[in-house]
Design a protein around this motif. Structure first.
Motif, PDB file in Angstrom:
ATOM      1  N   GLU A 120      35.964 -71.768 -71.276  1.00 41.49           N
ATOM      2  CA  GLU A 120      35.785 -72.758 -70.209  1.00 41.49           C
ATOM      3  C   GLU A 120      36.576 -72.439 -68.951  1.00 41.49           C
ATOM      4  O   GLU A 120      36.397 -73.092 -67.919  1.00 41.49           O
ATOM      5  CB  GLU A 120      36.177 -74.142 -70.736  1.00 41.49           C
ATOM      6  N   SER A 121      37.448 -71.448 -69.010  1.00 43.82           N
ATOM      7  CA  SER A 121      38.211 -71.095 -67.810  1.00 43.82           C
ATOM      8  C   SER A 121      37.366 -70.368 -66.780  1.00 43.82           C
ATOM      9  O   SER A 121      37.778 -70.226 -65.622  1.00 43.82           O
ATOM     10  CB  SER A 121      39.404 -70.213 -68.197  1.00 43.82           C
ATOM     11  N   VAL A 122      36.177 -69.908 -67.188  1.00 39.77           N
ATOM     12  CA  VAL A 122      35.299 -69.169 -66.273  1.00 39.77           C
ATOM     13  C   VAL A 122      34.276 -70.132 -65.678  1.00 39.77           C
ATOM     14  O   VAL A 122      33.483 -70.736 -66.406  1.00 39.77           O
ATOM     15  CB  VAL A 122      34.579 -68.020 -67.007  1.00 39.77           C
ATOM     16  N   LEU A 123      34.289 -70.269 -64.372  1.00 39.95           N
ATOM     17  CA  LEU A 123      33.336 -71.135 -63.680  1.00 39.95           C
ATOM     18  C   LEU A 123      31.985 -70.447 -63.585  1.00 39.95           C
ATOM     19  O   LEU A 123      31.901 -69.306 -63.132  1.00 39.95           O
ATOM     20  CB  LEU A 123      33.850 -71.463 -62.270  1.00 39.95           C
ATOM     21  N   HIS A 124      30.920 -71.144 -63.970  1.00 37.01           N
ATOM     22  CA  HIS A 124      29.564 -70.619 -63.864  1.00 37.01           C
ATOM     23  C   HIS A 124      28.929 -71.109 -62.570  1.00 37.01           C
ATOM     24  O   HIS A 124      28.992 -72.302 -62.251  1.00 37.01           O
ATOM     25  CB  HIS A 124      28.713 -71.079 -65.052  1.00 37.01           C
ATOM     26  N   VAL A 125      28.288 -70.183 -61.856  1.00 38.26           N
ATOM     27  CA  VAL A 125      27.559 -70.517 -60.627  1.00 38.26           C
ATOM     28  C   VAL A 125      26.172 -69.894 -60.749  1.00 38.26           C
ATOM     29  O   VAL A 125      26.052 -68.685 -60.974  1.00 38.26           O
ATOM     30  CB  VAL A 125      28.277 -69.977 -59.373  1.00 38.26           C
ATOM     31  N   LEU A 127      21.962 -69.309 -59.561  1.00 41.12           N
ATOM     32  CA  LEU A 127      21.106 -69.178 -58.380  1.00 41.12           C
ATOM     33  C   LEU A 127      19.741 -69.816 -58.559  1.00 41.12           C
ATOM     34  O   LEU A 127      19.136 -70.235 -57.577  1.00 41.12           O
ATOM     35  CB  LEU A 127      20.912 -67.696 -58.023  1.00 41.12           C
ATOM     36  N   ASP A 128      19.225 -69.860 -59.753  1.00 36.93           N
ATOM     37  CA  ASP A 128      17.854 -70.326 -59.949  1.00 36.93           C
ATOM     38  C   ASP A 128      17.854 -71.689 -60.641  1.00 36.93           C
ATOM     39  O   ASP A 128      17.902 -72.709 -59.980  1.00 36.93           O
ATOM     40  CB  ASP A 128      17.060 -69.280 -60.732  1.00 36.93           C
ATOM     41  N   THR A 129      17.819 -71.702 -61.941  1.00 36.43           N
ATOM     42  CA  THR A 129      17.769 -72.949 -62.693  1.00 36.43           C
ATOM     43  C   THR A 129      19.141 -73.615 -62.737  1.00 36.43           C
ATOM     44  O   THR A 129      20.155 -72.955 -62.975  1.00 36.43           O
ATOM     45  CB  THR A 129      17.297 -72.669 -64.134  1.00 36.43           C
ATOM     46  N   ASP A 130      19.181 -74.924 -62.510  1.00 35.04           N
ATOM     47  CA  ASP A 130      20.426 -75.666 -62.661  1.00 35.04           C
ATOM     48  C   ASP A 130      20.819 -75.691 -64.133  1.00 35.04           C
ATOM     49  O   ASP A 130      19.973 -75.885 -65.014  1.00 35.04           O
ATOM     50  CB  ASP A 130      20.261 -77.104 -62.164  1.00 35.04           C
ATOM     51  N   ARG A 131      22.124 -75.512 -64.408  1.00 35.70           N
ATOM     52  CA  ARG A 131      22.594 -75.496 -65.786  1.00 35.70           C
ATOM     53  C   ARG A 131      23.783 -76.432 -65.938  1.00 35.70           C
ATOM     54  O   ARG A 131      24.637 -76.508 -65.035  1.00 35.70           O
ATOM     55  CB  ARG A 131      22.962 -74.065 -66.217  1.00 35.70           C
ATOM     56  N   PRO A 132      23.853 -77.152 -67.060  1.00 39.32           N
ATOM     57  CA  PRO A 132      24.941 -78.118 -67.264  1.00 39.32           C
ATOM     58  C   PRO A 132      26.313 -77.464 -67.100  1.00 39.32           C
ATOM     59  O   PRO A 132      26.569 -76.385 -67.646  1.00 39.32           O
ATOM     60  CB  PRO A 132      24.724 -78.591 -68.709  1.00 39.32           C
ATOM     61  N   GLY A 133      27.161 -78.108 -66.314  1.00 40.75           N
ATOM     62  CA  GLY A 133      28.515 -77.619 -66.113  1.00 40.75           C
ATOM     63  C   GLY A 133      28.647 -76.530 -65.078  1.00 40.75           C
ATOM     64  O   GLY A 133      29.767 -76.111 -64.765  1.00 40.75           O
ATOM     65  N   ALA A 134      27.528 -76.055 -64.559  1.00 40.25           N
ATOM     66  CA  ALA A 134      27.568 -74.959 -63.580  1.00 40.25           C
ATOM     67  C   ALA A 134      27.414 -75.501 -62.160  1.00 40.25           C
ATOM     68  O   ALA A 134      26.767 -76.537 -61.936  1.00 40.25           O
ATOM     69  CB  ALA A 134      26.464 -73.951 -63.863  1.00 40.25           C
ATOM     70  N   GLN A 135      28.011 -74.807 -61.211  1.00 40.60           N
ATOM     71  CA  GLN A 135      27.771 -75.108 -59.801  1.00 40.60           C
ATOM     72  C   GLN A 135      26.544 -74.345 -59.326  1.00 40.60           C
ATOM     73  O   GLN A 135      26.108 -73.380 -59.951  1.00 40.60           O
ATOM     74  CB  GLN A 135      28.998 -74.750 -58.966  1.00 40.60           C
TER      75      GLN A 135
END
Length: 508
Positions: A120-125, A127-135
């Motif tokens: 969980e220390s790695v932030l997900h970002v 580009l295409d599909t929105d994903r839970p917990g990601a920016q």
């Protein structure tokens, strides 16, 4: 020397209204692109990414990938791009190895990233599909941010590429701003790029060739035309529609372009400069490209992720196979195959290992946390490349393969490149790869894998080799016809797959 952020800012100030990047319907001037880059810098700040942190990207050649690259240069963040086809194991290893704070990715690699076991220390970002917990990267681009100011120095780390890791875990290759910029400026000089010229951005931005195209294009206020995933038909359409000036590709992509059914009807007259790297080009393909494009300049660039330029041959058709001489930022030598020191030089026309000076402006300084790899490759201030080659009587370098690719048959050293080049000239041979396969009598037997362009037999190909300048011991003793020659995502020949039996015999 300038850092890369300042270098980009200089291009914005020189010609803010000039077209900078094209990706489908997206067409941005230098000032508009700078605005987008500034927004991403602000988003990195908001995400808690600090100077010297790693950001991993797993993206194709989209304008967003290029924007993230430049934002990291402004912010003093180390961009760590990965192949978008990377396995979950490789993603997990590289993110952990780099201690990355953020991973930015699109839909294509999403399954591998989900299976990589990132904490969980790695932030997900995304580009295409929105994903839970990601920016969302789209939200990053919409931030109202002040113009970004360069925060890095020329001595800061700019980028870390990972080598392919075919026999071991991938190795990180960190490179400083000064080395990246020196490589870009040398690329411009050695390929004679002019102000405002248009480059086809097809070599991946996780590969040294793609990065160099991006940096060089911005340095000359050029236009970087994105092709997210290589497709010969799409490449031809972009060449014609965008009036591309410069092509810089691996030989496989050139092969696919010039052999495509649409090539003859496509206007490629805008292309005046060809450059290739990443692999040897067969004599047959070299000749076909020279006739098809009739370029003003045709460069064979020999280099690596570790040291961008080793040598340059700027008239490749005039001396097929020649990699030329040391680039403007480099010195190279050929040492004997068993050499432990840079002083054990090979004689003219003697095949040995190619080494490059680590003091060169484009050179790296060692692998990321891999003292074992450093001990193997870095000696006496020289980088031992693992490539084999020789210098001819004129002083020109010929690259013959990898130390690991050398075929030892009946006690003789046989390099596959010379054989491949000769077979490529046969009118019924489309592609060819030569390897050594185990043999009880000879140790290894020279074997040619052939993708045909027409009906041809083993006997005809053997006669073609027998009636040539090839030494008798170099003639293939076996021919295997296949539907496809295995290659890496950037078009490099994967000989190891052939020796491991990972190929499909040709259909009838």
């Amino acid at each position: 020397m300038l850092d890369l952020g300042t270098s980009f800012l200089a291009s914005v100030e020189r010609n803010p209204k000039a077209l900078a990047i094209v990706d489908g319907d997206t067409r941005l001037s230098y000032e508009a692109w700078y605005h987008a880059i500034s927004a991403v810098v602000a988003a990195l700040d908001a995400a808690g990414v600090r100077h010297g942190d790693h950001v991993v990207s797993v993206l194709r050649n989209r304008w967003e990938a290029a924007t993230l690259h430049w934002a990291c240069q402004f912010a003093g963040v180390i961009l760590t791009p990965l192949n978008w086809r990377a396995t979950a194991e490789d993603v997990g290893f590289c993110v952990h190895d780099a201690e990355a704070r953020v991973i930015v990715y699109e839909d294509a690699p999403a399954k591998s990233i989900a299976a990589a076991g990132l904490d969980e220390s790695v932030l997900h970002v995304t580009l295409d599909t929105d994903r839970p917990g990601a920016q969302r990267f789209a939200d990053w681009l919409e931030l109202d941010a002040p113009p970004a100011r360069p925060r890095a120095s020329a001595e800061d780390w700019s980028l870390m590429l990972y080598t392919s890791g075919t026999t071991s875990k991938p190795k990180g290759v960190p490179r400083r701003h000064r080395a990246e910029r020196a490589a870009a400026i040398a690329h411009i000089a050695q390929n004679r790029y002019g102000n405002g010229e248009r480059t086809l951005g097809v070599m991946p931005l996780y590969h040294t060739m793609g990065v160099r195209s991006l940096l060089a294009s911005a340095s000359i206020n050029g236009v970087f035309v994105c092709l997210p995933k290589f497709d010969a038909a799409a490449a031809l359409k972009l060449i014609a529609a965008e009036r591309i000036d410069n092509l810089y590709l691996v030989p496989t992509l050139y092969h696919d372009v010039v052999h495509h059914p649409d090539f003859a009807a496509t206007d490629v007259s805008s292309v005046r400069k060809l450059g290739y790297a990443g692999a040897s080009m067969t004599d047959g393909l070299l000749k076909k490209l020279a006739e098809a494009f009739r370029p003003d300049l045709f460069v064979n660039h020999y280099g690596s992720s570790e040291v961008y330029t080793f040598t340059i041959e700027d008239d490749a058709p005039s001396k097929p196979g020649s990699a030329g001489r040391s680039g403007i930022n480099q010195m190279i030598r050929v040492v004997t195959l068993e050499a432990s020191s840079a002083e054990q030089r090979a004689q003219a026309n003697e095949e040995g290992q190619i080494i490059a000076l680590l003091a060169g402006d484009e050179a790296f300084e060692g692998y990321w946390r891999r003292p074992d790899a450093d001990a193997k490759s870095l000696r006496d201030g020289w980088y031992f490349t693992g490539d084999t080659g020789y210098v001819d009587d004129d002083g020109d370098l010929f690259v013959t393969g990898r130390v690991d690719d050398m075929i030892i048959s009946g006690g003789e050293n046989v390099s596959p490149v010379e054989i491949e080049s000769h077979l490529s000239l046969h009118p019924k041979v489309d592609e060819v790869a030569v390897v050594g396969l185990p043999d009880e009598r000879w140790g290894s037997v020279v074997t040619a894998f052939i993708k045909r362009s027409g009906a041809v037999t083993e006997e005809e190909l053997d006669a073609w080799c027998r009636d040539s300048k090839l030494a008798n011991f170099k003639r293939p003793r076996r021919f295997v016809f296949v539907d496809e020659i295995p290659k890496s995502p950037v078009g490099k020949l994967l000989r190891r797959k052939l020796t491991a039996g990972e190929y499909a015999p040709a259909s009838a």
